[in-house]
Design a protein around this motif. Structure first.
Motif, PDB file in Angstrom:
ATOM      1  N   PHE A  65       0.849  -1.188   0.000  1.00 33.99           N
ATOM      2  CA  PHE A  65       0.000   0.000   0.000  1.00 33.99           C
ATOM      3  C   PHE A  65       0.884   1.238   0.000  1.00 33.99           C
ATOM      4  O   PHE A  65       1.826   1.316   0.797  1.00 33.99           O
ATOM      5  CB  PHE A  65      -0.875   0.039   1.265  1.00 33.99           C
ATOM      6  CG  PHE A  65      -1.861  -1.083   1.388  1.00 33.99           C
ATOM      7  CD1 PHE A  65      -3.181  -0.913   1.001  1.00 33.99           C
ATOM      8  CD2 PHE A  65      -1.478  -2.309   1.920  1.00 33.99           C
ATOM      9  CE1 PHE A  65      -4.103  -1.939   1.135  1.00 33.99           C
ATOM     10  CE2 PHE A  65      -2.389  -3.346   2.061  1.00 33.99           C
ATOM     11  CZ  PHE A  65      -3.709  -3.161   1.661  1.00 33.99           C
ATOM     12  N   THR A  71      -1.786   3.060   6.712  1.00 35.36           N
ATOM     13  CA  THR A  71      -2.575   2.890   5.488  1.00 35.36           C
ATOM     14  C   THR A  71      -3.087   1.461   5.376  1.00 35.36           C
ATOM     15  O   THR A  71      -4.257   1.225   5.049  1.00 35.36           O
ATOM     16  CB  THR A  71      -1.729   3.231   4.252  1.00 35.36           C
ATOM     17  OG1 THR A  71      -1.054   4.463   4.458  1.00 35.36           O
ATOM     18  CG2 THR A  71      -2.594   3.331   3.008  1.00 35.36           C
ATOM     19  N   ALA A  72      -2.205   0.495   5.643  1.00 40.27           N
ATOM     20  CA  ALA A  72      -2.623  -0.909   5.600  1.00 40.27           C
ATOM     21  C   ALA A  72      -3.648  -1.206   6.692  1.00 40.27           C
ATOM     22  O   ALA A  72      -4.628  -1.928   6.466  1.00 40.27           O
ATOM     23  CB  ALA A  72      -1.405  -1.813   5.754  1.00 40.27           C
ATOM     24  N   SER A  76      -7.573  -2.490   6.330  1.00 38.15           N
ATOM     25  CA  SER A  76      -8.169  -3.645   7.020  1.00 38.15           C
ATOM     26  C   SER A  76      -9.496  -3.274   7.666  1.00 38.15           C
ATOM     27  O   SER A  76     -10.453  -4.060   7.648  1.00 38.15           O
ATOM     28  CB  SER A  76      -7.192  -4.203   8.066  1.00 38.15           C
ATOM     29  OG  SER A  76      -7.110  -3.393   9.220  1.00 38.15           O
ATOM     30  N   SER A 191      -0.917  -6.337   9.201  1.00 38.02           N
ATOM     31  CA  SER A 191      -0.446  -5.082   8.603  1.00 38.02           C
ATOM     32  C   SER A 191       0.902  -4.683   9.168  1.00 38.02           C
ATOM     33  O   SER A 191       1.131  -4.765  10.381  1.00 38.02           O
ATOM     34  CB  SER A 191      -1.456  -3.959   8.889  1.00 38.02           C
ATOM     35  OG  SER A 191      -2.712  -4.266   8.343  1.00 38.02           O
ATOM     36  N   GLY A 205       3.030   0.729   3.167  1.00 37.44           N
ATOM     37  CA  GLY A 205       2.394  -0.160   4.122  1.00 37.44           C
ATOM     38  C   GLY A 205       2.354  -1.532   3.483  1.00 37.44           C
ATOM     39  O   GLY A 205       2.326  -1.663   2.247  1.00 37.44           O
ATOM     40  N   GLY A 207       0.408  -5.317   3.642  1.00 29.48           N
ATOM     41  CA  GLY A 207      -0.680  -6.125   4.190  1.00 29.48           C
ATOM     42  C   GLY A 207      -0.553  -7.559   3.727  1.00 29.48           C
ATOM     43  O   GLY A 207      -0.353  -7.821   2.533  1.00 29.48           O
ATOM     44  N   THR A 227      -8.050   1.919  -0.114  1.00 30.39           N
ATOM     45  CA  THR A 227      -8.258   1.084   1.069  1.00 30.39           C
ATOM     46  C   THR A 227      -9.152  -0.125   0.777  1.00 30.39           C
ATOM     47  O   THR A 227      -9.556  -0.834   1.702  1.00 30.39           O
ATOM     48  CB  THR A 227      -8.881   1.919   2.209  1.00 30.39           C
ATOM     49  OG1 THR A 227     -10.004   2.644   1.711  1.00 30.39           O
ATOM     50  CG2 THR A 227      -7.871   2.893   2.772  1.00 30.39           C
ATOM     51  N   ILE A 229      -9.242  -3.673  -0.306  1.00 24.61           N
ATOM     52  CA  ILE A 229      -8.260  -4.746  -0.480  1.00 24.61           C
ATOM     53  C   ILE A 229      -8.578  -5.622  -1.689  1.00 24.61           C
ATOM     54  O   ILE A 229      -7.670  -6.264  -2.234  1.00 24.61           O
ATOM     55  CB  ILE A 229      -8.089  -5.598   0.790  1.00 24.61           C
ATOM     56  CG1 ILE A 229      -9.362  -6.360   1.149  1.00 24.61           C
ATOM     57  CG2 ILE A 229      -7.605  -4.745   1.963  1.00 24.61           C
ATOM     58  CD1 ILE A 229      -9.187  -7.337   2.301  1.00 24.61           C
ATOM     59  N   GLN A 232      -6.788  -3.832  -4.409  1.00 26.97           N
ATOM     60  CA  GLN A 232      -5.350  -3.986  -4.179  1.00 26.97           C
ATOM     61  C   GLN A 232      -4.874  -5.386  -4.575  1.00 26.97           C
ATOM     62  O   GLN A 232      -3.803  -5.542  -5.176  1.00 26.97           O
ATOM     63  CB  GLN A 232      -5.033  -3.719  -2.704  1.00 26.97           C
ATOM     64  CG  GLN A 232      -5.210  -2.283  -2.254  1.00 26.97           C
ATOM     65  CD  GLN A 232      -4.029  -1.393  -2.641  1.00 26.97           C
ATOM     66  OE1 GLN A 232      -3.054  -1.837  -3.240  1.00 26.97           O
ATOM     67  NE2 GLN A 232      -4.131  -0.116  -2.285  1.00 26.97           N
TER      68      GLN A 232
END
Length: 379
Positions: A65, A71-72, A76, A191, A205, A207, A227, A229, A232
């Motif tokens: 991230f 941020t991670a 979450s 994280s 970050g 994750g 944010t 996931i 991501q």
């Protein structure tokens, strides 16, 4: 342009941390396009080495991230706590509270179970709260940077799972300095970040996202963009980041992780951190009036908190010890500010912190402890 008067200090704080010269030099490697084949040459090895360092196997997908550990952590919360669900956050210090504050800032229904500074999570107390609140998700900090306390991640996750909740873990200051055995941890998402035990500059970050977390995130709404996931993960599986990465840091991260995994060795790195924790324990034991803040069995391998003798003030630590060591080329940590302010207000002994994470070596730590001891004896 005038040369800035920046002091070349050896950092013994809890992050950012000391960065090796070869890692600094890696910043000069060629730039690249983050959607070009050159990207894969960096991020495929980075993600594989992250798996190895975490002991994640194929059970978790490493995601980078843009930003920091926060941020991670925010991802979450945004992606794994649904609108109608309750989050229980379990805090043993300032960074445990930070996870709770992130949840509240994102409009989540959340409650904070706080333990006294310097103590680890009490599973009996946690279980009583789980029975009372019946949360869907529980967040907690693996390694509390403000106090030097390491929680037993596997036991805490097992307790959370026993009561049907999903565990989210903040491992910002321990990842890269201890054996996580993540595949057997029970965490749904873990994280962390680059600027502490990985001994890199801040900027990513990290994750580790389980398939369980991925499936749940598909059903959660209002996840944001960076944010989210699920978005991501789509890019991570292509060895890419969702948005434009810090290419300089990616080059440094490639070099550093290759060195950790293939030169130093993961087991040797973890053993070195345990050795340095032992060095601080022995050092504190021989100093009159000093002792470890965290209880035995819960002491961090990456950051130690040490109780000072009664009567030592925050001003003495900040203006005396810290500034004297600055003049000798060291940056000392006079303790977490909010914690020491609270302790001082209650007439209790203050705490200093010693960062021994990342690429700090035992001989470097020994030199620093000698200098720190000399200054502390002047108090």
């Amino acid at each position: 342009m005038n040369t800035p008067n920046f002091a070349p200090l050896k950092l013994f704080i809890t992050g950012p941390t000391y960065i090796r010269d070869d890692v600094k030099q890696a910043a000069l490697l060629p730039e690249f396009g983050h959607r070009d084949s050159e990207n894969d040459l960096r991020f495929a090895p980075i993600r594989e080495n992250l798996r190895i360092l975490a002991g994640a196997g194929d059970a978790y997908e490493p995601v980078l991230f843009l930003g920091s550990g926060s941020t991670a952590m925010e991802a979450s919360i945004r992606s794994l706590v649904a609108e109608n669900e309750t989050l229980l956050n379990v805090s043993v210090g300032a960074f445990g509270d930070h996870y709770f504050n992130i949840a509240v800032a994102n409009g989540k229904k959340a409650e904070n179970l706080k333990f006294e500074y310097g103590q680890a999570i009490d599973l009996t107390v946690l279980e009583a709260k789980l029975r009372e609140l019946k949360p869907a998700v529980v967040s907690f900090t693996h390694n509390e940077t403000s106090t030097g306390v390491t929680n037993d991640m596997k036991s805490v996750c097992a307790m959370i799972r026993k009561h049907g909740a999903m565990p989210l873990v903040d491992g910002v200051s321990i990842f890269g300095g201890a054996d996580l055995d993540l595949i057997n941890s029970g965490a749904a998402m873990y994280s962390t970040a680059t600027q502490k035990s990985l001994a890199l500059p801040a900027g990513f970050g990290i994750g580790f996202i389980s398939r369980e977390a991925e499936e749940k995130a598909k059903a959660v709404t209002c996840k944001g963009h960076t944010t989210d996931i699920t978005k991501q993960l789509e890019r991570a599986r292509k060895n890419q980041t969702l948005t434009t990465p810090n290419c300089t840091l990616a080059n440094q991260m490639f070099v550093q992780l290759e060195r950790i995994v293939k030169e130093e060795g993961v087991a040797a790195r973890f053993a070195r951190h345990i050795e340095m924790r032992g060095m601080v324990e022995a050092w504190a034991a021989r100093l009159n009036g000093f002792e470890m803040f965290a209880p035995e069995g819960y002491r961090s391998p990456t950051v130690s908190a040490v109780l000072c003798p009664a009567g030592v003030s925050a001003a003495q630590l900040k203006k005396g010890v810290k500034e004297s060591l600055r003049g000798q080329g060291y940056l000392m940590d006079p303790g977490y500010g909010k914690l020491n302010a609270a302790l001082e207000a209650e007439g209790r002994r203050l705490v200093i912190r010693i960062g021994h994470m990342g690429d700090i070596m035992p001989d470097m730590l020994a030199d620093y402890l000698g200098k720190l001891e000399a200054e502390l004896k002047k108090l």
